[in-house]
Structure formats: C-alpha cells, structure tokens
Design a protein around this motif. Structure first.
Motif, PDB file in Angstrom:
ATOM      1  N   PHE A 142      39.488  -4.213  53.070  1.00  0.00           N
ATOM      2  CA  PHE A 142      38.948  -4.869  51.886  1.00  0.00           C
ATOM      3  C   PHE A 142      40.126  -5.238  50.993  1.00  0.00           C
ATOM      4  CE2 PHE A 142      35.807  -2.105  53.672  1.00  0.00           C
ATOM      5  CZ  PHE A 142      34.635  -2.834  53.605  1.00  0.00           C
ATOM      6  N   ASP A 143      39.867  -5.982  49.938  1.00  0.00           N
ATOM      7  CA  ASP A 143      40.937  -6.296  48.994  1.00  0.00           C
ATOM      8  C   ASP A 143      41.158  -5.066  48.123  1.00  0.00           C
ATOM      9  OD1 ASP A 143      42.580  -7.175  46.888  1.00  0.00           O
ATOM     10  OD2 ASP A 143      41.944  -9.246  47.248  1.00  0.00           O
ATOM     11  N   ASN A 144      42.115  -4.248  48.544  1.00  0.00           N
ATOM     12  CA  ASN A 144      42.263  -2.924  47.950  1.00  0.00           C
ATOM     13  C   ASN A 144      42.802  -2.954  46.527  1.00  0.00           C
ATOM     14  OD1 ASN A 144      41.348  -1.454  50.294  1.00  0.00           O
ATOM     15  ND2 ASN A 144      43.223  -2.136  51.275  1.00  0.00           N
ATOM     16  N   TYR A 145      43.602  -3.946  46.200  1.00  0.00           N
ATOM     17  CA  TYR A 145      44.034  -4.096  44.809  1.00  0.00           C
ATOM     18  C   TYR A 145      42.828  -4.382  43.917  1.00  0.00           C
ATOM     19  CZ  TYR A 145      46.603  -5.699  40.699  1.00  0.00           C
ATOM     20  OH  TYR A 145      47.079  -5.859  39.422  1.00  0.00           O
ATOM     21  N   LYS A 146      41.915  -5.228  44.399  1.00  0.00           N
ATOM     22  CA  LYS A 146      40.709  -5.535  43.625  1.00  0.00           C
ATOM     23  C   LYS A 146      39.809  -4.313  43.482  1.00  0.00           C
ATOM     24  CE  LYS A 146      40.423 -10.528  44.381  1.00  0.00           C
ATOM     25  NZ  LYS A 146      39.622 -11.636  44.991  1.00  0.00           N
ATOM     26  N   VAL A 147      39.836  -3.420  44.468  1.00  0.00           N
ATOM     27  CA  VAL A 147      39.089  -2.164  44.330  1.00  0.00           C
ATOM     28  C   VAL A 147      39.581  -1.410  43.100  1.00  0.00           C
ATOM     29  CG1 VAL A 147      38.653   0.108  45.341  1.00  0.00           C
ATOM     30  CG2 VAL A 147      38.534  -1.929  46.782  1.00  0.00           C
ATOM     31  N   GLY A 148      40.897  -1.314  42.956  1.00  0.00           N
ATOM     32  CA  GLY A 148      41.459  -0.628  41.794  1.00  0.00           C
ATOM     33  C   GLY A 148      41.113  -1.325  40.489  1.00  0.00           C
ATOM     34  N   GLN A 190      48.179   3.240  46.792  1.00  0.00           N
ATOM     35  CA  GLN A 190      49.026   2.488  45.865  1.00  0.00           C
ATOM     36  C   GLN A 190      48.305   1.251  45.341  1.00  0.00           C
ATOM     37  OE1 GLN A 190      52.381   0.297  47.619  1.00  0.00           O
ATOM     38  NE2 GLN A 190      51.744   1.067  49.613  1.00  0.00           N
ATOM     39  N   TYR A 191      47.472   0.640  46.162  1.00  0.00           N
ATOM     40  CA  TYR A 191      46.738  -0.544  45.718  1.00  0.00           C
ATOM     41  C   TYR A 191      45.608  -0.158  44.766  1.00  0.00           C
ATOM     42  CZ  TYR A 191      49.317  -3.258  49.122  1.00  0.00           C
ATOM     43  OH  TYR A 191      50.328  -3.872  49.814  1.00  0.00           O
ATOM     44  N   PHE A 192      44.858   0.888  45.109  1.00  0.00           N
ATOM     45  CA  PHE A 192      43.786   1.340  44.218  1.00  0.00           C
ATOM     46  C   PHE A 192      44.346   1.706  42.845  1.00  0.00           C
ATOM     47  CE2 PHE A 192      41.588   3.264  48.207  1.00  0.00           C
ATOM     48  CZ  PHE A 192      41.122   2.026  48.588  1.00  0.00           C
ATOM     49  N   PHE A 193      45.374   2.563  42.837  1.00  0.00           N
ATOM     50  CA  PHE A 193      45.908   3.055  41.571  1.00  0.00           C
ATOM     51  C   PHE A 193      46.623   1.936  40.807  1.00  0.00           C
ATOM     52  CE2 PHE A 193      48.832   5.710  38.937  1.00  0.00           C
ATOM     53  CZ  PHE A 193      47.868   6.418  38.252  1.00  0.00           C
ATOM     54  N   GLY A 194      47.346   1.086  41.542  1.00  0.00           N
ATOM     55  CA  GLY A 194      48.038  -0.020  40.891  1.00  0.00           C
ATOM     56  C   GLY A 194      47.075  -0.980  40.222  1.00  0.00           C
ATOM     57  N   GLY A 195      45.993  -1.337  40.927  1.00  0.00           N
ATOM     58  CA  GLY A 195      45.008  -2.240  40.338  1.00  0.00           C
ATOM     59  C   GLY A 195      44.327  -1.636  39.130  1.00  0.00           C
ATOM     60  N   ALA A 196      43.998  -0.336  39.225  1.00  0.00           N
ATOM     61  CA  ALA A 196      43.350   0.337  38.096  1.00  0.00           C
ATOM     62  C   ALA A 196      44.282   0.420  36.892  1.00  0.00           C
ATOM     63  CB  ALA A 196      42.894   1.730  38.517  1.00  0.00           C
ATOM     64  N   MET A 197      45.533   0.786  37.127  1.00  0.00           N
ATOM     65  CA  MET A 197      46.469   0.950  36.015  1.00  0.00           C
ATOM     66  C   MET A 197      46.834  -0.381  35.375  1.00  0.00           C
ATOM     67  SD  MET A 197      46.800   4.079  35.404  1.00  0.00           S
ATOM     68  CE  MET A 197      48.233   4.139  34.334  1.00  0.00           C
ATOM     69  N   ASP A 198      46.917  -1.438  36.167  1.00  0.00           N
ATOM     70  CA  ASP A 198      47.156  -2.756  35.578  1.00  0.00           C
ATOM     71  C   ASP A 198      46.014  -3.132  34.641  1.00  0.00           C
ATOM     72  OD1 ASP A 198      49.511  -2.993  36.933  1.00  0.00           O
ATOM     73  OD2 ASP A 198      48.764  -4.376  38.446  1.00  0.00           O
ATOM     74  N   THR A 199      44.815  -2.680  34.963  1.00  0.00           N
ATOM     75  CA  THR A 199      43.631  -2.966  34.146  1.00  0.00           C
ATOM     76  C   THR A 199      43.585  -2.096  32.888  1.00  0.00           C
ATOM     77  OG1 THR A 199      42.448  -3.546  36.173  1.00  0.00           O
ATOM     78  CG2 THR A 199      41.111  -3.099  34.210  1.00  0.00           C
ATOM     79  N   LEU A 200      43.978  -0.837  33.024  1.00  0.00           N
ATOM     80  CA  LEU A 200      43.861   0.113  31.910  1.00  0.00           C
ATOM     81  C   LEU A 200      45.074   0.113  30.989  1.00  0.00           C
ATOM     82  CD1 LEU A 200      42.412   3.197  33.851  1.00  0.00           C
ATOM     83  CD2 LEU A 200      41.149   1.508  32.496  1.00  0.00           C
ATOM     84  N   LYS A 201      46.228  -0.306  31.497  1.00  0.00           N
ATOM     85  CA  LYS A 201      47.476  -0.164  30.742  1.00  0.00           C
ATOM     86  C   LYS A 201      47.442  -0.797  29.349  1.00  0.00           C
ATOM     87  CE  LYS A 201      52.485  -0.382  31.348  1.00  0.00           C
ATOM     88  NZ  LYS A 201      52.833  -0.994  30.066  1.00  0.00           N
ATOM     89  N   PRO A 202      46.889  -1.997  29.180  1.00  0.00           N
ATOM     90  CA  PRO A 202      46.866  -2.552  27.810  1.00  0.00           C
ATOM     91  C   PRO A 202      46.100  -1.659  26.828  1.00  0.00           C
ATOM     92  CG  PRO A 202      46.387  -4.261  29.427  1.00  0.00           C
ATOM     93  CD  PRO A 202      46.373  -2.965  30.170  1.00  0.00           C
ATOM     94  N   PHE A 203      45.049  -1.013  27.297  1.00  0.00           N
ATOM     95  CA  PHE A 203      44.258  -0.142  26.431  1.00  0.00           C
ATOM     96  C   PHE A 203      44.973   1.188  26.174  1.00  0.00           C
ATOM     97  CE2 PHE A 203      41.403  -3.106  28.428  1.00  0.00           C
ATOM     98  CZ  PHE A 203      40.508  -3.451  27.427  1.00  0.00           C
ATOM     99  N   ILE A 204      45.788   1.620  27.145  1.00  0.00           N
ATOM    100  CA  ILE A 204      46.615   2.817  26.936  1.00  0.00           C
ATOM    101  C   ILE A 204      47.744   2.495  25.964  1.00  0.00           C
ATOM    102  CG2 ILE A 204      48.180   4.455  28.056  1.00  0.00           C
ATOM    103  CD1 ILE A 204      46.444   4.195  30.583  1.00  0.00           C
ATOM    104  N   ASP A 205      48.366   1.330  26.161  1.00  0.00           N
ATOM    105  CA  ASP A 205      49.504   0.943  25.320  1.00  0.00           C
ATOM    106  C   ASP A 205      49.114   0.775  23.857  1.00  0.00           C
ATOM    107  OD1 ASP A 205      51.121   0.993  27.534  1.00  0.00           O
ATOM    108  OD2 ASP A 205      51.209  -1.189  27.797  1.00  0.00           O
ATOM    109  N   ASN A 206      47.883   0.284  23.584  1.00  0.00           N
ATOM    110  CA  ASN A 206      47.501   0.080  22.180  1.00  0.00           C
ATOM    111  C   ASN A 206      46.779   1.279  21.576  1.00  0.00           C
ATOM    112  OD1 ASN A 206      44.780  -0.032  22.945  1.00  0.00           O
ATOM    113  ND2 ASN A 206      44.669  -2.268  22.898  1.00  0.00           N
ATOM    114  N   GLY A 207      46.673   2.361  22.352  1.00  0.00           N
ATOM    115  CA  GLY A 207      46.113   3.598  21.819  1.00  0.00           C
ATOM    116  C   GLY A 207      44.604   3.719  21.918  1.00  0.00           C
TER     117      GLY A 207
END
Length: 380
Positions: A142-148, A190-207
C-alpha cells in the motif's frame, strides 16, 4: 521532515545491508512459460500468526493461487528470523517457481535471495520491502507514507483540530499526546512514522500538541515486532514517568491495532475511560476485528484499513506474470529504493475508518460482517 527524514532513518541499516550484498537479479528459471499451473509451485513466506492480518494475508494468497490451479507452500515463521530463513531455504531447495515473502526483518534474507537468484526464482516482496539486495524483483504493498499521513490526520481529527474534510476544527488545545512507532526492522515503519510526523510536526512546533514525555525519535517510540504487550508496558511507563503530576493524555499516535489495544489496556488500568477521565484519541491500522469493535464501542478512535484481499490479488497477478515470462504491472517505479535498487512496485489505496465508516467500508464490502463487529471476533 519529509522524505529526507525517511532516508535518514533507513540509511544506516541500508548501508550495512549493501556491504553484504552481491549477486544478480532473479531470472525466470528453466521453465518455458507454457507449463500448466498444477506443475508450478509458489512459496509463500509469512512472518507470524500472532496477528490476524498475516493469517488473513497468507490464507488469501494461498486460496487465490490454488483457485487458479497452482501448488502453494505456505509457511509462517513465528516472528523468528532463523525460522523464516530456514523456511525460505527449504522452498528454494524444493524447487519453488516463485517466492512471495513478507519478511520479519527486511535485511535478514540476503543469502536466501542470492540462492533464489542463482536458481532463477523470481522474488516478490509482500507488503514489507526487503532491503539491501539486488535480488528482489517486485514489491506489492500500500502507499505506506500515506498510511502515516492518515494516522496523523486521524489523531488531529479526533482531537478536533481538523474536521474530517481536512478543514480547520474548532478545538484550540494545547493537547498532550504520545507517539508510538512499529518495529524498526520493518521497512514500513519509517514510512508510517515519517508520514505521521510530517502531518503532526506543525502542530507540535506551534505548541498545539505537546509530547510530555519528550520521546519523539523513532528509536525512542518503536515497538519491537509490533507486540501488544510491549506497547502496553511502554504506555504504563509513560503514565508513571510523565503523567504523575495529575496531567492527562489527550491523544496517542498508534501505528497498528494490536499496539493500540495494548495502549488502551494501559490507559484503562490507569483509570481512563471511567468518570470524567475520558480515554484519549487512539489511532490504529489494519482494521483488526477486535479493534473495529472498540471503534464501534467508542473506545478506539480510528484505524487505517488496508484491504488485504486486494493485496493478495496483486501478489497473484505478479506471480502469474513472472511464470508467464512477463514483467508484472507496476504503478510506482521511483519510491521504493531498497539501498541497492529501486524495486518496481504496485501500491494499493488505503481508507481511514472512524465509527461512522464501519458499515460502508468494512461491512458492505464483505470484509467483516455486522455480527463479527458486534462480537469483536472473526467467525472461524
């Protein structure tokens, strides 16, 4: 983070794998392509029977191949790397015409793949990419990055920061969240976690999201072999170490339903889900029936559905193409570099399942029945 994050995460392991790699690509054997299916054997190596999805995968591949008349040697390795190595060795020795392998450790089968190449046996990497070897001919997944990305998005939707259509939600935060990843020896992690973190990082960065434990690297949050008990213990340790001041967990990124159930057990044992201490938003993957019941009951928030029936079909299609001296149809020839070569791949779509998606996505498609969902158990 993005794709650079993925390269960094996989780089060290790939470098080690490359050093041990040699041999040419798998060929097409001594067969002419005119053999009857009953004269041909496909070896199918699956990692474990402790996860219902791998049982379903193995059975689906076997039944679809047998329906076409092929002989199938299906083996489960019990999540033990030497066992899988021995089983694949045996399949090669006994004259398998194609190998379909879902590897426990994506770097642990190089010698077996070299032997397959020498015997001109095509190798199809099934869902988990085999790394560090030339001798992988095709990849179905499956598209594993999209899973993340879907998991990260589901966490944001569950917290109310996003609506299901992707628009901004009404919640403001801040929210306390914790992160879990799968087993580091599985390339998909790495694809699951990378995709998830790319999605969550802006919300982590702004608190808006706060990881109170400060554990955010793959090495800190990974769960070896995707084990439910290991996930439960880690969640218990997080609650003891980071939430002993009366603060609460609002959300947990979980990459797999078994891990999700371990997390939920730890939370329930700590009093979440009773009284005013509501359960956090917990994500998942694989639409396992026990977790679908939890989602239906409002306990687990969501899962990512990967229709393994379609994955099995692609494994069968690829096997038949090789047996007919053809190249399987690929829809991705760029993404999956295993450190030695870019492996041509056929990637399938995914779907996020919340409570109100269960009927349309899972029941109406025949993946689970309403009775199975209500019971939380698959019929034998």
């Amino acid at each position: 983070m993005g794709r650079k994050f993925l390269v960094a995460l996989g780089g060290a392991a790939l470098a080690l794998s490359m050093a041990a790699c040699s041999g040419g690509g798998a060929g097409s054997g001594d067969k002419t392509g005119d053999e009857k299916p009953s004269d041909l054997t496909i070896g199918v190596s699956m990692p474990t029977q402790t996860s219902e999805r791998w049982i379903a995968d193995g059975n689906a591949v076997k039944s679809k191949l047998e329906a076409k008349g092929y002989k199938v040697d299906l083996q489960y390795a019990g999540d033990d790397i030497p066992t899988q190595s021995q089983q694949v060795d045996q399949m090669i020795t006994q004259g398998a015409d194609v190998l379909v392998i879902a590897a426990i450790d994506g770097t642990a089968l190089n010698s077996q793949l070299q032997a397959a190449a020498a015997a001109k046996i095509p190798v199809i990497s099934y869902d988990r990419l085999i790394r560090g070897s030339k001798d992988v001919d095709f990849y179905v997944s499956f598209d594993n990055y999209k899973v993340g990305v879907a998991q990260g998005t589901a966490l944001l939707v569950g917290l109310g920061l996003l609506d299901k259509d992707g628009s901004k939600g009404t919640a403001k935060g801040p929210f306390n969240v914790e992160l879990f990843a799968g087993s580091l020896d599985d390339n998909n992690t790495q694809y699951f976690f990378g995709g998830a973190m790319d999605t969550l990082k802006p919300f982590i960065d702004n608190g808006t999201l706060k990881v109170k434990s400060k554990q955010t690297t793959p090495e800190q949050v990974a769960i070896l072999r995707w084990q439910q008990e290991t996930a439960q213990k880690r969640m218990e340790n997080l609650l003891t170490s980071a939430y002993n001041d009366g603060s609460k967990v609002d959300g947990v990124l979980s990459p797999y339903d078994g891990i999700s159930r371990g997390i939920i057990t730890a939370l329930q044992n700590a009093g979440y889900g009773s009284g005013a201490k509501k359960l956090p938003v917990v994500t998942g993957q694989d639409a396992e029936i026990a977790s679908i019941k939890l989602i239906n009951d409002g306990v687990q928030n969501s899962t990512v559905f990967k229709d393994t029936r379609l994955l099995a079909e692609q494994a069968v299609n690829a096997s038949e193409a090789f047996l007919q001296k053809k190249q399987p149809q690929a829809n991705d020839t760029q993404t999956y570099n295993n450190g030695v070569k870019v492996v041509p791949a056929y990637l399938l779509p995914i779907a996020t399942v919340y409570k109100d998606d269960i009927k349309a996505t899972l029941i109406d498609s025949g993946y689970w029945t309403a009775e199975e969902v209500a019971a939380g158990q698959a019929k034998k």
